[in-house]
Design an enzyme around this catalytic site. Structure first.
Site, mmCIF file in Angstrom:
data_model
loop_
_atom_site.group_PDB
_atom_site.id
_atom_site.type_symbol
_atom_site.label_atom_id
_atom_site.label_comp_id
_atom_site.label_asym_id
_atom_site.label_seq_id
_atom_site.Cartn_x
_atom_site.Cartn_y
_atom_site.Cartn_z
ATOM 1 N N HIS A 143 0.839 -1.207 0.000
ATOM 2 C CA HIS A 143 0.000 0.000 0.000
ATOM 3 C C HIS A 143 0.871 1.253 0.000
ATOM 4 O O HIS A 143 1.390 1.673 1.040
ATOM 5 C CB HIS A 143 -0.921 -0.038 1.241
ATOM 6 C CG HIS A 143 -1.888 1.104 1.307
ATOM 7 N ND1 HIS A 143 -2.101 1.850 2.437
ATOM 8 C CD2 HIS A 143 -2.706 1.633 0.352
ATOM 9 C CE1 HIS A 143 -3.005 2.784 2.191
ATOM 10 N NE2 HIS A 143 -3.381 2.673 0.942
ATOM 11 N N ASN A 194 -4.275 4.581 7.873
ATOM 12 C CA ASN A 194 -5.670 5.002 7.769
ATOM 13 C C ASN A 194 -6.441 4.792 9.059
ATOM 14 O O ASN A 194 -7.338 5.563 9.383
ATOM 15 C CB ASN A 194 -6.361 4.329 6.581
ATOM 16 C CG ASN A 194 -6.008 5.040 5.284
ATOM 17 O OD1 ASN A 194 -5.558 6.190 5.312
ATOM 18 N ND2 ASN A 194 -6.185 4.376 4.169
HETATM 19 N N1 LIG Z 1 -5.535 7.578 -5.020
HETATM 20 C C1 LIG Z 1 -5.021 7.387 -3.821
HETATM 21 O O1 LIG Z 1 -4.785 8.330 -3.058
HETATM 22 C C2 LIG Z 1 -4.675 5.987 -3.361
HETATM 23 C C3 LIG Z 1 -3.766 5.833 -2.305
HETATM 24 C C4 LIG Z 1 -3.389 4.538 -1.924
HETATM 25 C C5 LIG Z 1 -3.937 3.446 -2.569
HETATM 26 N N2 LIG Z 1 -4.843 3.631 -3.555
HETATM 27 C C6 LIG Z 1 -5.368 2.439 -4.235
HETATM 28 O O2 LIG Z 1 -4.735 2.321 -5.493
HETATM 29 C C7 LIG Z 1 -5.630 1.725 -6.439
HETATM 30 C C8 LIG Z 1 -5.744 2.631 -7.647
HETATM 31 O O3 LIG Z 1 -6.224 3.883 -7.244
HETATM 32 P P1 LIG Z 1 -6.071 5.160 -8.182
HETATM 33 O O4 LIG Z 1 -6.417 6.333 -7.341
HETATM 34 O O5 LIG Z 1 -4.756 5.110 -8.910
HETATM 35 O O6 LIG Z 1 -7.242 4.885 -9.231
HETATM 36 P P2 LIG Z 1 -7.441 5.520 -10.693
HETATM 37 O O7 LIG Z 1 -8.882 5.466 -10.965
HETATM 38 O O8 LIG Z 1 -6.719 6.808 -10.813
HETATM 39 O O9 LIG Z 1 -6.678 4.477 -11.643
HETATM 40 C C9 LIG Z 1 -7.138 3.171 -11.867
HETATM 41 C C10 LIG Z 1 -6.697 2.741 -13.260
HETATM 42 O O10 LIG Z 1 -7.021 1.367 -13.429
HETATM 43 C C11 LIG Z 1 -7.399 1.207 -14.794
HETATM 44 N N3 LIG Z 1 -8.155 -0.047 -14.912
HETATM 45 C C12 LIG Z 1 -9.441 -0.305 -14.568
HETATM 46 N N4 LIG Z 1 -9.724 -1.607 -14.805
HETATM 47 C C13 LIG Z 1 -8.592 -2.172 -15.293
HETATM 48 C C14 LIG Z 1 -8.254 -3.493 -15.707
HETATM 49 N N5 LIG Z 1 -9.136 -4.477 -15.662
HETATM 50 N N6 LIG Z 1 -6.998 -3.709 -16.171
HETATM 51 C C15 LIG Z 1 -6.094 -2.708 -16.224
HETATM 52 N N7 LIG Z 1 -6.367 -1.437 -15.840
HETATM 53 C C16 LIG Z 1 -7.595 -1.186 -15.372
HETATM 54 C C17 LIG Z 1 -8.219 2.450 -15.098
HETATM 55 O O11 LIG Z 1 -8.314 2.659 -16.487
HETATM 56 C C18 LIG Z 1 -7.386 3.515 -14.391
HETATM 57 O O12 LIG Z 1 -6.412 4.072 -15.257
HETATM 58 C C19 LIG Z 1 -6.942 1.508 -5.703
HETATM 59 O O13 LIG Z 1 -6.995 0.189 -5.229
HETATM 60 C C20 LIG Z 1 -6.853 2.469 -4.524
HETATM 61 O O14 LIG Z 1 -7.543 2.015 -3.367
HETATM 62 C C21 LIG Z 1 -5.211 4.876 -3.994
#
Ligand SMILES: NC(=O)c1ccc[n+]([C@@H]2O[C@H](COP(=O)([O-])OP(=O)(O)OC[C@H]3O[C@@H](n4cnc5c(N)ncnc54)[C@H](O)[C@@H]3O)[C@@H](O)[C@H]2O)c1
Length: 286
Positions: A143, A194
């Site tokens: 994470h 968190n």
């Molecule tokens: N944004 C944050 O602050 C944060 C912090 C820590 C962890 N996370 C975790 O990280 C992960 C991603 O979050 P994010 O904010 O980058 O999301 P995001 O929506 O910015 O990006 C997700 C990406 O995944 C792609 N995607 C969707 N389905 C797919 C598939 N089947 N195969 C390949 N690509 C696919 C989408 O097109 C998109 O580009 C989540 O699990 C979230 O909980 C997010």
């Protein structure tokens, strides 16, 4: 266990694109960045270009290192092909269980038996995904925090079947990309950061709702008294109140805490989601 040489990141959004960049900046890994949505890989590349260009301008990175890092990242829309050549796969697709399940099913059939399969999920524990791969000992949560190129921490979470060798390889990898790992020996909702953030934010909202102090004064108290760089209300506004609200509801559903405070629910229902909409606990210039 294979030495990690090739890293595949699945999901080229906010997190995945920067996990790929931070990995590439280490200068020793071949990185493949995968996304399923048309145009997203180009957007990720353009964003990473901007990030490294800014670092070069500020003298934090040489132009050679920046260009070399971008060159190390190959874009792909074929998750199975990308997984087949990886020693480590980090999944960072949208926070949706069915989507992650489909990705882990593909990883289970395509990745090598020795490859480590990690999820960057904030709330979906690896125990919910690991068995699908047929090789749960190789699975863990990794994470990272947003923005990955700035935030040092990565929580490495051991599921019930994760091997010690997997945890060691994951923590060694995190150190190798100039990030700091911490290990959770057992899964728990919210991991470490968190849980502590939610407890503090919830208390801040209860003080506000009870009329004990204003949001401004609670933030000043936490900033000046605990040395946080930002008070809880500014942090909530910065993160997005809808994101926080959704996570609190998820926590409640999983029996890990009370429902979201009224003050938060009302703001979200009014569409006041924090900095991104210009209004949350505070008002912002758009
Ligand atoms: N944004 C944050 O602050 C944060 C912090 C820590 C962890 N996370 C975790 O990280 C992960 C991603 O979050 P994010 O904010 O980058 O999301 P995001 O929506 O910015 O990006 C997700 C990406 O995944 C792609 N995607 C969707 N389905 C797919 C598939 N089947 N195969 C390949 N690509 C696919 C989408 O097109 C998109 O580009 C989540 O699990 C979230 O909980 C997010």
């Amino acid at each position: 266990m294979n030495e990690i040489e090739s890293v595949t990141v699945v999901g080229a959004g906010t997190m995945g694109s920067q996990i790929a960049l931070q990995t590439a900046l280490a200068g020793r890994y071949q990185v493949t960045l995968v996304d399923a949505v048309a145009g997203q890989l180009d957007r990720a590349r353009a964003q990473n270009r901007k990030l490294v260009d800014r670092a070069v301008e500020k003298g934090r990175l040489t132009k050679e290192r920046a260009d070399a890092a971008l060159d190390r990242i190959t874009a792909s829309n074929d998750v199975e092909k990308a997984a087949a050549k990886a020693d480590l796969v980090i999944e960072a697709v949208i926070e949706d269980f069915e989507t992650k399940k489909a990705v882990f099913t593909a990883l289970g059939s395509a990745a090598g038996h020795d490859a480590i399969l990690a999820s960057n999920s904030s709330t979906i524990a690896i125990s919910r995904l690991a068995d699908i791969t047929g090789n749960p000992a190789r699975c863990c949560n990794m994470h990272f925090f947003h923005p990955v190129t700035v935030m040092q921490l990565c929580e490495v979470v051991k599921g019930p079947k994760t091997s010690d060798a997997t945890v060691k390889a994951a923590t060694d990898f995190v150190r190798s990309i100039d990030r700091t790992p911490v290990v959770l020996n057992k899964e728990i909702w919210g991991f470490i950061v968190n849980r502590i953030l939610f407890a503090a934010s919830e208390e801040a909202m209860h003080l506000l709702e009870g009329g004990y102090a204003s949001a401004e004064d609670i933030d000043i108290a936490v900033q000046k008294g605990l040395n946080w760089p930002m008070g809880p209300f500014h942090l909530l506004d910065f993160s997005g109140l809808d994101i926080f609200y959704g996570a609190m509801q998820d926590r409640h559903r999983q029996g890990e805490g009370g429902d979201a405070p009224e003050v938060l629910r009302k703001l979200v229902e009014a569409g006041d989601l924090g900095r991104k909409t210009g209004k949350g606990f505070f008002e912002y210039e758009k």
